[in-house]
Write a protein that holds these residues in place. Structure first.
Motif, PDB file in Angstrom:
ATOM      1  N   SER A   1      65.768  -9.193 -40.593  1.00 39.78           N
ATOM      2  CA  SER A   1      66.467  -8.125 -41.295  1.00 39.78           C
ATOM      3  C   SER A   1      67.415  -7.379 -40.378  1.00 39.78           C
ATOM      4  CB  SER A   1      65.440  -7.144 -41.865  1.00 39.78           C
ATOM      5  OG  SER A   1      66.079  -5.974 -42.303  1.00 39.78           O
TER       6      SER A   1
ATOM      7  N   GLU B   1      68.371  -4.529 -40.996  1.00 38.63           N
ATOM      8  CA  GLU B   1      68.029  -3.126 -41.195  1.00 38.63           C
ATOM      9  C   GLU B   1      67.359  -2.505 -39.977  1.00 38.63           C
ATOM     10  OE1 GLU B   1      68.684  -1.337 -44.077  1.00 38.63           O
ATOM     11  OE2 GLU B   1      69.831  -3.114 -44.628  1.00 38.63           O
ATOM     12  N   HIS B   2      66.856  -3.318 -39.088  1.00 36.05           N
ATOM     13  CA  HIS B   2      66.172  -2.778 -37.919  1.00 36.05           C
ATOM     14  C   HIS B   2      66.933  -3.149 -36.648  1.00 36.05           C
ATOM     15  CE1 HIS B   2      64.629  -6.888 -37.811  1.00 36.05           C
ATOM     16  NE2 HIS B   2      64.329  -6.671 -36.547  1.00 36.05           N
TER      17      HIS B   2
ATOM     18  N   PHE C   1      62.047  -4.601 -32.205  1.00 28.74           N
ATOM     19  CA  PHE C   1      60.619  -4.438 -32.443  1.00 28.74           C
ATOM     20  C   PHE C   1      59.906  -4.033 -31.160  1.00 28.74           C
ATOM     21  CE2 PHE C   1      61.035  -8.743 -30.990  1.00 28.74           C
ATOM     22  CZ  PHE C   1      59.891  -9.006 -30.260  1.00 28.74           C
TER      23      PHE C   1
ATOM     24  N   ASN D   1      60.906   8.656 -36.752  1.00 31.39           N
ATOM     25  CA  ASN D   1      62.095   8.128 -37.421  1.00 31.39           C
ATOM     26  C   ASN D   1      63.085   9.240 -37.754  1.00 31.39           C
ATOM     27  OD1 ASN D   1      61.315   9.325 -39.887  1.00 31.39           O
ATOM     28  ND2 ASN D   1      60.451   7.427 -40.681  1.00 31.39           N
TER      29      ASN D   1
ATOM     30  N   ASP E   1      55.678  -3.691 -34.420  1.00 29.42           N
ATOM     31  CA  ASP E   1      56.347  -2.748 -35.312  1.00 29.42           C
ATOM     32  C   ASP E   1      57.859  -2.848 -35.155  1.00 29.42           C
ATOM     33  OD1 ASP E   1      53.910  -1.790 -36.147  1.00 29.42           O
ATOM     34  OD2 ASP E   1      54.091   0.166 -35.159  1.00 29.42           O
ATOM     35  N   GLU E   2      58.570  -2.735 -36.281  1.00 32.39           N
ATOM     36  CA  GLU E   2      60.024  -2.700 -36.234  1.00 32.39           C
ATOM     37  C   GLU E   2      60.491  -1.329 -35.743  1.00 32.39           C
ATOM     38  OE1 GLU E   2      61.684  -3.809 -40.000  1.00 32.39           O
ATOM     39  OE2 GLU E   2      61.169  -5.911 -39.719  1.00 32.39           O
ATOM     40  N   VAL E   3      61.636  -1.328 -35.077  1.00 35.28           N
ATOM     41  CA  VAL E   3      62.276  -0.106 -34.604  1.00 35.28           C
ATOM     42  C   VAL E   3      63.605   0.011 -35.333  1.00 35.28           C
ATOM     43  CG1 VAL E   3      63.247   1.073 -32.599  1.00 35.28           C
ATOM     44  CG2 VAL E   3      61.163  -0.280 -32.357  1.00 35.28           C
ATOM     45  N   ALA E   4      63.856   1.174 -35.925  1.00 40.76           N
ATOM     46  CA  ALA E   4      65.078   1.412 -36.678  1.00 40.76           C
ATOM     47  C   ALA E   4      66.260   1.635 -35.734  1.00 40.76           C
ATOM     48  CB  ALA E   4      64.889   2.630 -37.580  1.00 40.76           C
TER      49      ALA E   4
ATOM     50  N   GLU F   1      65.917   5.975 -33.890  1.00 38.02           N
ATOM     51  CA  GLU F   1      64.486   6.268 -33.802  1.00 38.02           C
ATOM     52  C   GLU F   1      64.171   6.801 -32.407  1.00 38.02           C
ATOM     53  OE1 GLU F   1      60.874   4.959 -36.256  1.00 38.02           O
ATOM     54  OE2 GLU F   1      62.029   3.230 -35.602  1.00 38.02           O
TER      55      GLU F   1
ATOM     56  N   ARG G   1      67.573  -6.606 -31.126  1.00 45.91           N
ATOM     57  CA  ARG G   1      68.033  -7.852 -31.739  1.00 45.91           C
ATOM     58  C   ARG G   1      69.031  -8.624 -30.881  1.00 45.91           C
ATOM     59  NH1 ARG G   1      70.766  -7.780 -36.312  1.00 45.91           N
ATOM     60  NH2 ARG G   1      71.370  -5.620 -36.201  1.00 45.91           N
TER      61      ARG G   1
END
Length: 161
Positions: free
Chosen positions: A33, A35-36, A39, A51, A63-66, A69, A84
């Motif tokens: 995604s 969107e993040h 992780f 967040n 856990d995903e990181v936005a 954040e 990413r």
């Protein structure tokens, strides 16, 4: 605010995280995604994520990181985040690090990142953004903004004595 930069890595925390940071970037489950930003790869001790909506939650590996954040570590805690683009952030004890902005297009390999070190220590190994577009990686502290031209560095921000 005192600001320190190290190009050599001493101390047990950094020695342990050197091996972690040199491992190839892997994709967390569901990490496709856009969107993040990335992780959490490793958590030791009390680590929290805050967040943009003000919701605080315990950080766990995977856990995903936005893209926006805050990562907060306790006095005996540490964490690493893989973004990413393959960048790795290793956050030391008693730290507050804001991922203020992150974007990355895997097709064109264009993107940018802005990280704020509010307190504590941060080791960063840059990924594709830093390698292809070094001007697109910025680190802010309370008293300075740092443009990165290397690929592996440590920044520490301490309160004034």
């Amino acid at each position: 605010m005192r600001l320190k930069f190290w190009m050599t890595f001493a101390g047990s925390f950094w020695a342990v995280t050197t091996a972690l940071a040199q491992t190839p970037a892997v994709t967390a489950p569901g990490a496709s995604s856009a969107e993040h930003a990335g992780f959490i790869k490793m958590v030791r001790g009390d680590v929290q994520l805050l967040n943009a909506g003000g919701v605080l939650r315990p950080a766990r590996a995977g856990d995903e990181v936005a893209p926006i954040e805050r990562l907060v570590t306790g006095p005996d805690a540490a964490a690493s985040v893989v973004l990413r683009d393959g960048s790795t952030l290793v956050v030391g004890p008693s730290s507050r690090v804001d991922l203020k902005e992150f974007s990355f297009d895997a097709t064109t390999q264009d993107g940018n990142m802005l990280v704020g070190l509010l307190r504590g220590s941060l080791r960063m190994i840059t990924g594709l953004i830093g390698k292809r577009h070094p001007d697109a990686v910025r680190i802010e502290t309370q008293t300075a903004t740092i443009g990165i031209r290397g690929t592996d560095f440590i920044v520490q921000a301490d309160a004034q004595q």
